[in-house]
Scaffold this active site. Sequence first.
Site, short mmCIF file in Angstrom:
data_model
loop_
_atom_site.label_atom_id
_atom_site.label_comp_id
_atom_site.label_asym_id
_atom_site.label_seq_id
_atom_site.Cartn_x
_atom_site.Cartn_y
_atom_site.Cartn_z
N LEU A 163 0.86 -1.19 0.00
CA LEU A 163 0.00 0.00 0.00
C LEU A 163 0.88 1.23 0.00
CD1 LEU A 163 -2.54 -0.36 2.95
CD2 LEU A 163 -3.14 -0.02 0.57
N HIS A 164 0.69 2.12 -0.95
CA HIS A 164 1.46 3.37 -0.90
C HIS A 164 0.77 4.54 -1.57
CE1 HIS A 164 2.37 2.06 -4.97
NE2 HIS A 164 2.73 3.30 -5.22
N ARG A 165 -0.39 4.32 -2.22
CA ARG A 165 -1.05 5.41 -2.95
C ARG A 165 -1.49 6.49 -1.98
NH1 ARG A 165 -0.10 4.97 -7.76
NH2 ARG A 165 -0.03 2.83 -8.42
#
Length: 400
Positions: free
Chosen positions: A229-231
């Site tokens: 997860l990084h958005r």
Amino acid sequence: MKTLKVMVVAGARPNFMKIASILNSIDSHNRLGRSPRIARILVHTGQHYGEQMSNAFFKDLGIPKPDVDLEVGSASHAQQTAEIMKRFEEVLLKQKPDVLLVVGDVNSTAACSLVASKIDYTPSDSGRTRPLIAHVEAGLRSFDRSMPEEINRIVTDALSDFLFITEESAAENLRKEGIPESKVHWVGNTMVDTLLRHREQAAQSTILARLGLQTVGGGQPQAYAIVTLHRPSNVDRKETFGAILEALSLLATKIPVLFPVHPRTINRIREFHLERYFDFFDEVRAVNRGASRVQCIPPLGYLDFLCLMANARLVLTDSGGIQEETTVLGVPCVTLRENTERPVTVSSGNNALAGTRRENIIRLAFEKLDSTPLVRLPKYWDGEAGTRIVQILTQQVRPG
Ligand code: UD1
């Protein structure tokens, strides 16, 4: 023999897998004595940097040391894009390549295309006043302009002379935007080229044993799920991030959930005080079996991550590239986004869009855990995309 000068740009982690395939295809072209010979210049913008986010990938993928490193580092979108543009202009004016090849949809991709589109080499020996711009992974659209990547894709495609596409939806998107068909080439997927080339090597990785998921010496690994997860849309808003973490915690009561954490995400976990959802590991070591928290480990290199992904029961992600990689590996994928610019990963049967609501994530994750996906590989995802790109460029661009 005339030499075609091709400048290849990479900036951020997902770019490295794509350029690895292209550089490899350029080297094969030269080794086979094909005409024209290609002189390649590799530029790293430095958007991602350091051991975990950059060097490890160069090492794992055997990418040569960049000829130029712009060392821009992290900053706001405007500052980072502007800094890349300023530094890249000097490089372009000095090197005067025939082709500028950019990949993906990160800030470096758009920044360098914009510089190349307005540069003026004159007076130059070749008569060419700017490089032809080649965009690898063109035409993908999420139709969500709040995503920085969507802006980068639209800008880069509008400026490109060669648009190399990975799937049919891209051809349709570009046609609707008025891009002439003659510029669009359906070549396949360079990220898949790299995956297929490194699959066997990745199978030798010791990551499963180091995480305590497999006994040393091999055997059937224990079931586990991976999350990435990084958005900004997922991790920069506390409520959205919290809802995702609620779902992941529930999943963790059923199956160990491993999370190699991106630096942006670790910063947000601390800022929003969300540490209670996690067990943190500063290094790779045996995970806590039976823990109902998500197990955070440092970002992994390419080969370790590929091995971990290939053996996972389930992958949950907001990454674009991982939706494609799981499709090739046949590992069920749940995408933690409302949309995808890669619809073929859904229609081919592997990927499901869950959005970011807790109930939807849980429902789809459990459904996927119980199912065996029937995967049809998308057309041209066969390991030859880089070769096709090099063939098209050498046939259609006259060396300066
Ligand atoms: C960028 C890309 C995104 C891609 C992602 C893959 C854009 C607009 N975004 O997002 O499309 O999916 O890379 O990882 O280009 N940081 C480090 N070390 C690094 C890089 C970043 O610590 O090597 C930290 C910094 O605090 C930085 C933050 O992570 O501010 C975000 O990095 P940035 O490159 O701005 O965007 P990503 O979220 O990585």
